[in-house]
Structure formats: C-alpha cells, structure tokens
Design an enzyme around this catalytic site. Structure first.
Site, PDB file in Angstrom:
ATOM      1  N   ALA A 174       3.376  -6.313   1.820  1.00 34.89           N
ATOM      2  CA  ALA A 174       2.124  -6.097   1.088  1.00 34.89           C
ATOM      3  C   ALA A 174       1.279  -5.032   1.771  1.00 34.89           C
ATOM      4  O   ALA A 174       0.671  -4.175   1.111  1.00 34.89           O
ATOM      5  CB  ALA A 174       1.342  -7.409   0.995  1.00 34.89           C
ATOM      6  N   TYR A 175       1.249  -5.054   3.087  1.00 33.77           N
ATOM      7  CA  TYR A 175       0.519  -4.048   3.855  1.00 33.77           C
ATOM      8  C   TYR A 175       1.092  -2.652   3.576  1.00 33.77           C
ATOM      9  O   TYR A 175       0.358  -1.702   3.285  1.00 33.77           O
ATOM     10  CB  TYR A 175       0.624  -4.377   5.345  1.00 33.77           C
ATOM     11  N   GLY A 176       2.417  -2.535   3.636  1.00 31.13           N
ATOM     12  CA  GLY A 176       3.053  -1.251   3.375  1.00 31.13           C
ATOM     13  C   GLY A 176       2.809  -0.766   1.961  1.00 31.13           C
ATOM     14  O   GLY A 176       2.583   0.434   1.725  1.00 31.13           O
TER      15      GLY A 176
END
Length: 270
Positions: A174-176
C-alpha cells in the site's frame, strides 16, 4: 539576511562570492519534526530560507524550530495533520501569514503500513496510508500552488516519494502504491503548472536511516541488511543526503528541471 544567505569561496588565486541555495525563499515543509523533514528544515534555513515546519507532533516541531533559531536561522512551526484537509490548508496559509508569501514547498510527511503482503493489510490501514501518503500531498500541492500563485507568482514543489514506488514492493504494497501515485501526481502537476513558472518534482529515497526504517526493521528483522546488500554504495542514506537533493530541486539552480522523480538511492536501482 539569514546567516546562510551568502558564502565566500576562496581559491588559491581568486575569491568568489556565491549565493546560498535558497536565499530569501519562504519554504514550507511537512513531516518536519524528525527524519528527512527535520534535516530539510535545518538545511533549508542554513541555505537562506525562512522555513515553516509542519507535522502532527508539536513537541518535535518546537525542538527543531528552536535549534534552527539558535543557529541563526528563521523558523516557525504549525501543527498539521495530512489526513485533515482543513489542517493542511491552514498550515500552508500560515506560511503566508508569517512571511508574506510562499516560494517553495517540500511535501515530505508520510506514514508507513505494517510490513507484510497485501492480503494481510486491513482495509482501515489501507485507507489510512492512502489518506496520508496520497491525498495528503494532493491537498498540500493544491494549497501550495494557490499560495505561490497569490504571492511569489512562481516557485517550486518537491514531493517525497520512495524508490519502493519504482518496483514491486511485496513488503509495503500500500505504501509503494501510494508513492507511485504521488509520482503520477508530480508529473501531472509539472505539466499543468509549468506554463505558470511553477516547477514540480519528486525525490525517491532508498533506505534512509529514519524512525520509519527502524520500525520496519523491528517488524521484519534483517530487512535493513537486505536493503544495504542491494545498494552499490553499501550503506543506508543519512536524512540530510535526501534533504540536499530536495534543496537543489527547489532552488533556482534547477530552474529547467520539472516533472522528474530523482532517485537518491545509493545506486540500488542502477
């Protein structure tokens, strides 16, 4: 003029005076209480900018602000929650209230997910990561562009992305994904606002020695060693090294650079 506004370089046979990288600029920085944001606040002030530090944790902001002032710089701080649209707009407006204009902004603030595969991430955590790491920079850019237009007229914005946005990111999906979307927003903003003289770029740090990577290491022991092993320079970055790249992109010395996602990753994606 701040302490960093002018420098004298003395060679063997001549003397040259240079202007500090961000002399007389007003700079707004999110996530400025620690890590890359705090390093950027210190550097920007040394390079002649008047800085407004923003983050959620006022005690951290106050400490960095006082440190900058003690060193002769001009700084103030404002509490800002990137997940709250009103908070973001008020923080940017505060820079104009304090200093009369806005020239440059570094959208550094972010949150991290619990490391692991995407099917193990809760919907609530996914929403939180996207709210802070994608919607937050979108809100900030909109407010910053309005403030630059209304005051300085032209300026520059740098978004903090991640080298993890440039490849598969099974540990932090999700961060990426949010950071990859920030790259797209950066390119779109550069194309949209370039004709007005507003440049928009991003930096994509590799493994950087901040609390975020400490937390990742605690949750996934050995990850730092793996990241370093993939880095030709053989180490993680110091936060000030990322700040240096952002400062250059925000400065007039990068006047023909826009729409770039600049890798600052020790060669890990070479």
């Amino acid at each position: 003029m701040s302490r960093g506004a002018g420098r004298r370089l003395v060679g063997m046979n001549n003397t040259t005076t240079t202007t500090a990288l961000l002399a007389d600029k007003v700079a707004f920085i999110t996530g400025a209480g620690r890590g890359i944001g705090a390093a950027a606040a210190r550097l920007f002030a040394r390079e002649g900018a008047r800085v407004l530090l923003a983050s959620r944790t006022e005690t951290e902001l106050k400490a960095v602000t006082e440190e900058i002032r003690a060193a002769g710089g001009t700084a103030d701080h404002v509490r800002c929650d990137l997940a709250d649209p009103e908070s973001v707009r008020a923080a940017v407006d505060r820079a104009v209230e304090l200093y009369g204009r806005l020239d440059v902004a570094f959208n550094n603030g972010a949150t991290v997910q619990h490391p692991g595969p995407m099917d193990e991430l809760s919907e609530a955590d996914f929403d939180r990561v996207l709210a802070v790491n994608l919607k937050g920079p979108w809100l900030a850019m909109n407010a910053e562009i309005a403030a630059i237009r209304a005051t300085a007229g032209t300026g520059a914005i740098v978004n903090n992305s991640s080298v993890g946005s440039l490849m598969a990111n099974p540990w932090l999906p999700a961060y990426g994904a949010a950071k990859r979307a920030v790259n797209s927003l950066t390119a779109s903003a550069a194309a949209t606002y370039g004709p007005e003289g507003i440049r928009v770029n991003a930096v994509a740090p590799g493994g950087t020695m901040t609390k975020m990577i400490d937390d990742w290491e605690a949750a996934t022991p050995g990850i730092l060693e793996r990241l370093v092993a993939q880095t030709p320079l053989g180490r993680g970055a110091d936060p000030h090294e990322i700040a240096e790249a952002a400062a250059w992109l925000l400065s007039d010395r990068a006047s023909y650079v826009t729409g770039v996602v600049l890798r600052v990753d020790g060669g890990s994606r070479a």
